[in-house]
Design an enzyme around this catalytic site. Structure first.
Site, PDB file in Angstrom:
ATOM      1  N   ASN A   9       0.846  -1.196   0.000  1.00  0.00           N
ATOM      2  CA  ASN A   9       0.000   0.000   0.000  1.00  0.00           C
ATOM      3  C   ASN A   9       0.886   1.253   0.000  1.00  0.00           C
ATOM      4  O   ASN A   9       1.487   1.616   1.010  1.00  0.00           O
ATOM      5  CB  ASN A   9      -0.894  -0.062   1.248  1.00  0.00           C
ATOM      6  CG  ASN A   9      -1.866   1.098   1.337  1.00  0.00           C
ATOM      7  OD1 ASN A   9      -1.583   2.197   0.850  1.00  0.00           O
ATOM      8  ND2 ASN A   9      -2.996   0.855   1.966  1.00  0.00           N
ATOM      9  N   ASN A  11       0.121   4.421  -0.195  1.00  0.00           N
ATOM     10  CA  ASN A  11      -0.331   5.531   0.663  1.00  0.00           C
ATOM     11  C   ASN A  11       0.184   5.348   2.082  1.00  0.00           C
ATOM     12  O   ASN A  11       0.714   6.272   2.697  1.00  0.00           O
ATOM     13  CB  ASN A  11      -1.863   5.614   0.698  1.00  0.00           C
ATOM     14  CG  ASN A  11      -2.399   6.032  -0.640  1.00  0.00           C
ATOM     15  OD1 ASN A  11      -1.758   6.801  -1.361  1.00  0.00           O
ATOM     16  ND2 ASN A  11      -3.571   5.514  -1.003  1.00  0.00           N
ATOM     17  N   ASP A  68      -0.431  -5.120  11.116  1.00  0.00           N
ATOM     18  CA  ASP A  68      -1.703  -5.786  10.856  1.00  0.00           C
ATOM     19  C   ASP A  68      -2.725  -5.168  11.805  1.00  0.00           C
ATOM     20  O   ASP A  68      -2.395  -4.873  12.957  1.00  0.00           O
ATOM     21  CB  ASP A  68      -1.592  -7.295  11.081  1.00  0.00           C
ATOM     22  CG  ASP A  68      -2.715  -8.036  10.369  1.00  0.00           C
ATOM     23  OD1 ASP A  68      -2.820  -7.907   9.138  1.00  0.00           O
ATOM     24  OD2 ASP A  68      -3.514  -8.720  11.033  1.00  0.00           O
ATOM     25  N   THR A  69      -3.926  -4.953  11.302  1.00  0.00           N
ATOM     26  CA  THR A  69      -4.947  -4.242  12.083  1.00  0.00           C
ATOM     27  C   THR A  69      -6.254  -5.008  12.085  1.00  0.00           C
ATOM     28  O   THR A  69      -6.600  -5.650  11.091  1.00  0.00           O
ATOM     29  CB  THR A  69      -5.183  -2.835  11.476  1.00  0.00           C
ATOM     30  OG1 THR A  69      -3.981  -2.089  11.595  1.00  0.00           O
ATOM     31  CG2 THR A  69      -6.294  -2.078  12.195  1.00  0.00           C
ATOM     32  N   GLY A 149     -12.066   1.803   4.994  1.00  0.00           N
ATOM     33  CA  GLY A 149     -12.503   0.672   5.830  1.00  0.00           C
ATOM     34  C   GLY A 149     -13.735   1.007   6.662  1.00  0.00           C
ATOM     35  O   GLY A 149     -14.733   1.513   6.142  1.00  0.00           O
ATOM     36  N   LYS A 171      -6.912  12.082  12.879  1.00  0.00           N
ATOM     37  CA  LYS A 171      -7.030  10.629  13.078  1.00  0.00           C
ATOM     38  C   LYS A 171      -5.678  10.045  13.492  1.00  0.00           C
ATOM     39  O   LYS A 171      -5.599   9.239  14.420  1.00  0.00           O
ATOM     40  CB  LYS A 171      -7.540   9.965  11.784  1.00  0.00           C
ATOM     41  CG  LYS A 171      -7.776   8.469  11.956  1.00  0.00           C
ATOM     42  CD  LYS A 171      -8.210   7.787  10.662  1.00  0.00           C
ATOM     43  CE  LYS A 171      -8.070   6.281  10.776  1.00  0.00           C
ATOM     44  NZ  LYS A 171      -8.240   5.574   9.514  1.00  0.00           N
TER      45      LYS A 171
END
Ligand code: IMP
Length: 190
Positions: A9, A11, A68-69, A149, A171
């Site tokens: 990714n 971004n 990882d989320t 998401g 954020k």
């Protein structure tokens, strides 16, 4: 020193690169010519982060970190958790995932949830873990257009807005990922 951030990714990569001290040369998977989809087959967030760095270590012998989320909803016993990206089925269809979550929470009072990011760092043959948590709740209808998401349905504690209604700078200050990344960077600065 060279350090790989195991992500495809761009971004995410650029966002994180800006936060790193200049003496660390951050490389993406593209930079090391890794075009594989690294498997995420573990059943915990920690396990998947470790799996990704182990893959880079084994195949490229480079120091590396990976994140990882997952979104853990209390009423759903921690689901979707490690399966957050594919809650509504294979692939990462954010809209379908959110709709499934809202459906499963229809009429439910306890809507508390946490976002959890784990970063695994593989450095000189040792693995270190950094965890960032953001507490909040799942609101009953989507609000806001920013982010990605589950952002339109997640309202962080102490806020009247969802993640999708605040700027990415705001954020980043309170988010799970922001917290985990700041710990990782502090580790290199100490
Ligand atoms: P990943 O491990 O960063 O790929 O995240 C797994 C999944 O969790 C993503 O596909 C998103 O659905 C969700 N997710 C991760 N971070 C966030 C966030 O900051 N906001 C909303 N959803 C997120």
């Amino acid at each position: 020193m060279k350090l790989v951030f195991a992500t495809h990714n761009q971004n995410k990569f650029q966002e994180v690169k800006l936060l790193f001290p200049p003496y660390i040369e951050l490389l993406s998977l593209t930079d090391i010519e890794c075009f594989d989809e690294i498997p995420e087959t573990e059943d915990t967030i920690e396990g998947n982060a470790i799996l990704k760095v182990a893959y880079v270590k084994e195949n490229y012998d480079l120091d590396c970190f990976a994140d990882d989320t997952g979104l853990e909803v209390r009423y759903l016993n921690g689901k979707p958790g490690v399966h957050s990206a594919r809650y509504a089925g294979a692939g990462n269809n954010a809209k379908a995932n959110m709709l499934k979550l809202l459906k499963n929470l229809e009429g439910v009072e306890d809507r508390s949830a946490v976002f959890k990011t784990v970063i695994a760092l593989s450095l000189k043959n040792k693995v270190h873990l950094f965890t960032g948590i953001c507490e909040g709740k799942i609101i009953s209808t989507q609000r806001g257009n920013n982010g990605f998401g589950y952002d339109p349905v997640f309202q962080p504690s102490g806020y009247n807005q969802t993640f999708a209604e605040i700027t990415s700078e705001e954020k980043g200050k309170i988010s799970h990922r922001g917290k985990a990344i700041r710990q990782l960077i502090a580790y290199f600065l100490k």
